[in-house]
Design a protein around this motif. Structure first.
Motif, PDB file in Angstrom:
ATOM      1  N   ALA A  53      29.777 -15.016  -9.906  1.00 46.14           N
ATOM      2  CA  ALA A  53      29.200 -16.248  -9.355  1.00 46.14           C
ATOM      3  C   ALA A  53      30.285 -17.284  -9.087  1.00 46.14           C
ATOM      4  CB  ALA A  53      28.149 -16.810 -10.309  1.00 46.14           C
ATOM      5  N   PRO A  55      33.377 -15.005  -6.145  1.00 50.91           N
ATOM      6  CA  PRO A  55      32.533 -13.993  -5.491  1.00 50.91           C
ATOM      7  C   PRO A  55      33.297 -12.981  -4.657  1.00 50.91           C
ATOM      8  CG  PRO A  55      32.356 -16.102  -4.366  1.00 50.91           C
ATOM      9  CD  PRO A  55      33.152 -16.355  -5.601  1.00 50.91           C
ATOM     10  N   ARG A  76      21.349 -16.195  -7.532  1.00 52.60           N
ATOM     11  CA  ARG A  76      22.625 -16.758  -7.973  1.00 52.60           C
ATOM     12  C   ARG A  76      23.792 -16.109  -7.232  1.00 52.60           C
ATOM     13  NH1 ARG A  76      25.296 -16.402 -14.034  1.00 52.60           N
ATOM     14  NH2 ARG A  76      26.829 -18.074 -13.748  1.00 52.60           N
ATOM     15  N   LEU A  77      23.753 -14.798  -7.069  1.00 52.90           N
ATOM     16  CA  LEU A  77      24.802 -14.102  -6.338  1.00 52.90           C
ATOM     17  C   LEU A  77      24.761 -14.455  -4.856  1.00 52.90           C
ATOM     18  CD1 LEU A  77      24.524 -10.651  -8.137  1.00 52.90           C
ATOM     19  CD2 LEU A  77      26.437 -12.265  -8.320  1.00 52.90           C
ATOM     20  N   ALA A  88      26.413 -17.676  -4.239  1.00 50.86           N
ATOM     21  CA  ALA A  88      27.872 -17.567  -4.288  1.00 50.86           C
ATOM     22  C   ALA A  88      28.436 -16.943  -3.017  1.00 50.86           C
ATOM     23  CB  ALA A  88      28.293 -16.744  -5.499  1.00 50.86           C
TER      24      ALA A  88
END
Length: 347
Positions: A109, A112, A130-131, A134
């Protein structure tokens, strides 16, 4: 979508436990495919170092593969198996851990990579978001339509369809002994089912060792082909010597829990044939058998070490990764042209 930007639809399978290296990932990415770093069994700090090393070798996109943690297995489910092993082999302490999942998510995160793929389960919608925030795409390994639907609902961008032919661990969400009586679908069957059921791009994985197989996967609806075993003999791969030697021998592969407590496809040897009673207990059995596998590698004993490989393992060439990517790409184009000119025109 990153798949649309690749120079060739070749994705390196993330092969944890040795074969996966920054050099191999970078070589595939530099050749127009998509390299992957296998984060399984690595701590977050080690993963960070491998990401740094890969970036030093390529400016092209690459991905990181994570193991999604499961729940601990009750000790009474595996105690007898470990005690029996200990009477013949050096064994370690069976234990559960989450493979540093939370710390790896924090790392990715904050630093990335273009793609994060997941095996053994699907991240939660919040973890996927969340990913995404990022800047990473999230790919999820699936072995059935039911798993594909879960991944799609959670927000996955791409499905990695793992057919039964694939080497190494089965990447599905569950590993239940009661499912062993049901044959896992082969890749061609799985591709047909997934593309009919879920409107997400699919990457095909399992038994792909030639350009003709790449072409077949693409024609069947895949956006790319994920190739693992075929790269085991590349000089950039960190493949142990015993496995490099074993893949060229025409020995069948078997699905087994003997080495790790989770079903995985490996080349048949004495240990897995003699321990068909292994319980479903991952990663507890993985840690218990660590010392015996290490001893077998040190002794050059191929009968007591996991030799993960797909069903087409004898086709793995001894070539630099860039040459293998070029070979697969050229063969795939030729296979498609051959099919169009000699088959379909007859209808």
């Amino acid at each position: 979508m990153l798949l649309d930007e690749l120079g060739t639809p070749i994705v390196l399978a993330p092969m944890a436990g040795g074969p996966s290296t920054p050099e191999l990932a970078a070589a595939v990415s530099n050749s127009g495919g998509l390299g992957f770093i296998a984060a399984g069994y690595l701590g977050a700090n080690d993963l960070g170092e491998r990401i740094k090393a890969t970036r030093a070798l390529t400016s092209a996109p690459f991905g990181v593969n994570l193991f999604v943690p499961s729940a601990p297995t009750p000790e009474d489910a595996y105690r007898g198996y470990v005690e029996a092993l200990a009477r013949e082999f050096p064994v370690g302490e069976p234990r559960f851990d989450a493979d540093d999942w939370a710390a790896k998510l924090d790392l990715l995160a904050g630093d990335p990579v273009p793609v994060v793929s997941c095996t053994f389960g699907c991240p939660s919608p919040a973890e996927i978001e969340r990913l995404h925030a990022a800047g990473s795409e999230v790919w999820v390994t699936v072995t059935s339509v039911a798993e594909a639907r879960v991944a799609a609902e959670a927000g996955a961008d791409v499905l990695v369809a793992q057919g039964a032919e694939a080497g190494g661990h089965r990447g599905g969400f569950t590993d239940r002994p009661e499912d062993d009586l049901t044959d896992p679908p082969g890749l061609l069957t799985l591709l047909q089912l997934l593309t009919a059921a879920v409107a997400l791009p699919v990457v095909a994985a399992g038994g792909i060792a030639t350009g003709a197989a790449v072409a077949a996967a693409l024609v069947a609806g895949a956006a790319a082909a994920q190739v693992g075993t075929a790269f085991l003999r590349c000089p950039e791969a960190g493949t142990p010597a015993l496995l490099r030697d074993a893949v060229v021998i025409d020995t069948p592969t078997v699905l087994t829990r003997a080495f790790t407590g989770r079903r995985a496809r490996g080349i048949r040897n004495r240990f897995l044939l003699e321990h068909t009673d292994a319980p479903a207990a991952y990663p507890e059995i993985h840690y218990a058998t660590g010392p015996l596998r290490a001893a077998a590698r040190a002794e050059g004993n191929a009968d007591a070490v996991n030799l993960w490989a797909g069903q087409a393992h004898t086709l793995a060439p001894e070539l630099p990764a860039a040459e293998l990517v070029a070979k697969l790409s050229a063969e795939a184009k030729a296979a498609v042209q051959r099919a169009l000119s000699t088959r379909i025109q007859g209808y």
